[in-house]
Design a protein around this motif. Structure first.
Motif, short mmCIF file in Angstrom:
data_model
loop_
_atom_site.label_atom_id
_atom_site.label_comp_id
_atom_site.label_asym_id
_atom_site.label_seq_id
_atom_site.Cartn_x
_atom_site.Cartn_y
_atom_site.Cartn_z
N ASN A 1 0.82 -1.20 0.00
CA ASN A 1 0.00 0.00 0.00
C ASN A 1 0.87 1.27 0.00
O ASN A 1 0.49 2.29 0.57
N HIS A 2 2.05 1.18 -0.61
CA HIS A 2 2.89 2.36 -0.73
C HIS A 2 3.71 2.26 -2.01
O HIS A 2 3.94 1.17 -2.54
N LEU A 3 4.10 3.41 -2.51
CA LEU A 3 4.94 3.48 -3.71
C LEU A 3 6.39 3.35 -3.28
O LEU A 3 6.89 4.17 -2.50
N CYS A 4 7.07 2.33 -3.76
CA CYS A 4 8.45 2.09 -3.37
C CYS A 4 9.40 3.08 -4.05
O CYS A 4 9.30 3.32 -5.25
N VAL A 5 10.28 3.63 -3.25
CA VAL A 5 11.38 4.46 -3.75
C VAL A 5 12.66 3.86 -3.18
O VAL A 5 12.80 3.73 -1.96
N GLU A 6 13.57 3.49 -4.02
CA GLU A 6 14.77 2.79 -3.58
C GLU A 6 15.51 3.57 -2.50
O GLU A 6 15.85 4.74 -2.67
N ASN A 7 15.73 2.90 -1.36
CA ASN A 7 16.46 3.48 -0.23
C ASN A 7 15.88 4.81 0.22
O ASN A 7 16.62 5.73 0.60
N SER A 8 14.55 4.92 0.21
CA SER A 8 13.91 6.20 0.54
C SER A 8 14.17 6.65 1.98
O SER A 8 14.13 7.84 2.27
N MET A 9 14.44 5.70 2.88
CA MET A 9 14.70 6.06 4.28
C MET A 9 16.17 6.38 4.54
O MET A 9 16.52 6.92 5.59
N ARG A 10 17.03 6.05 3.60
CA ARG A 10 18.45 6.31 3.80
C ARG A 10 18.82 7.67 3.22
O ARG A 10 19.77 7.82 2.44
N HIS A 11 18.03 8.65 3.60
CA HIS A 11 18.23 10.03 3.18
C HIS A 11 17.89 10.95 4.35
O HIS A 11 17.38 10.52 5.38
N HIS A 12 18.16 12.22 4.18
CA HIS A 12 17.83 13.20 5.19
C HIS A 12 16.41 13.72 4.99
O HIS A 12 15.92 13.78 3.86
N CYS A 13 15.76 14.06 6.09
CA CYS A 13 14.43 14.67 6.00
C CYS A 13 14.54 15.96 5.20
O CYS A 13 15.41 16.79 5.48
N PRO A 14 13.71 16.15 4.17
CA PRO A 14 13.84 17.34 3.32
C PRO A 14 13.47 18.64 4.04
O PRO A 14 13.72 19.72 3.49
N ILE A 15 12.91 18.55 5.24
CA ILE A 15 12.55 19.76 5.98
C ILE A 15 13.62 20.12 7.02
O ILE A 15 14.20 21.20 7.00
N CYS A 16 13.89 19.20 7.96
CA CYS A 16 14.85 19.49 9.03
C CYS A 16 16.25 18.95 8.73
O CYS A 16 17.20 19.25 9.46
#
Length: 270
Positions: free
Chosen positions: A141-156
């Motif tokens: 139930n989500h669109l996969c983006v490769e290594n989406s969690m191994r990045h910095h939050c785009p806000i903070c």
């Protein structure tokens, strides 16, 4: 320490630790040989150092020595203190060198992530493409983006993968802190900061824009451009379309979104 083995094991439970974890030990950071309550305390301490050359983060798996908070004995990483016999952490992970007395968090170690997480193993699954554990509600139930969690939050800009804060997966598949997402919504920002796709249903906004277009008379400087066409790229569906120019906005001919931007016309093959 007097008392039965069980009494010694539980002595001091939830009575020691820091703002991050309740635990009965401290760690010696192998990177600087200093003692801290946990790796987050270490990282916060080094982040405020005046010299950028002294700033560094502790790698959790590099920890080799811990200090019992009850008897102050320094020893290799073990669950039970070799001197006084207290359980230095009700939850203990030998891989992460992680201790925590507050087991109500539902800690578990994910081999694929390589770190411990909270929330109960039964409530999460590991998405191999995204590279992280997600709530079961996002399974299929989500669109996969490769290594989406191994990045910095785009806000903070805090690193998301091992952040202590809750995260949310947007419709586009990109991830950010939940509190940052809600703050973004408060400021009427409804597009992903990374890919510019709409993160909520904006059909009502498109209707308002259409009404504004119908009510807006083009300025004098634009009168001669009323029938001019421009090329646009839709941020929502990635379709490229040639549409009539209007100062309020251009609608995508494919998905009817106004989340578009003008671009140079495509170069046709010779």
């Amino acid at each position: 320490m007097e008392g039965s083995a069980n009494e010694r094991i539980d002595f001091g439970k939830m009575g020691y630790g820091c703002k991050h974890y309740r635990r009965r030990c401290k760690i010696r950071a192998p990177c600087c040989n200093e003692v801290f309550d946990c790796r987050h305390c270490h990282n916060e301490s080094t982040s405020i150092l005046s010299s950028p050359f002294d700033r560094h983060e502790l790698v959790r798996t590099d920890v080799k020595q811990v200090i019992c908070s009850v008897c102050d004995t320094e020893q290799p990483v073990v669950r039970v203190c070799t001197n006084c016999g207290v359980n230095m952490g009700e939850y203990f992970c030998e891989v992460c060198k992680f201790y925590d007395d507050d087991i109500d968090k539902g800690q578990f170690h994910c081999d694929d992530c390589g770190i411990c997480r909270v929330g109960g193993r039964e409530n999460f699954f590991h998405c191999k493409k995204c590279g992280s554990c997600y709530s079961l509600g996002l399974l299929d139930n989500h669109l996969c983006v490769e290594n989406s969690m191994r990045h910095h939050c785009p806000i903070c800009y805090e690193y998301l993968f091992d952040s202590l804060k809750d995260t949310t997966v947007m419709k586009c598949g990109h991830t950010m802190h939940r509190e940052c997402y809600l703050e973004m919504m408060k400021h009427d920002k409804y597009c992903c900061p990374i890919c510019s796709k709409s993160v909520i249903d904006r059909s009502r906004s498109w209707k308002i824009i259409e009404e504004e277009i119908e009510a807006t008379i083009m300025p004098e400087d634009f009168r001669h451009k009323v029938h001019k066409k421009v090329w646009i790229l839709c941020n929502d569906c990635n379709d490229t379309t040639e549409v009539f120019l209007h100062i309020v906005g251009q609608k995508c001919s494919h998905c009817k979104s106004y989340n578009t931007r003008t671009i140079a016309p495509p170069v046709l093959p010779q």
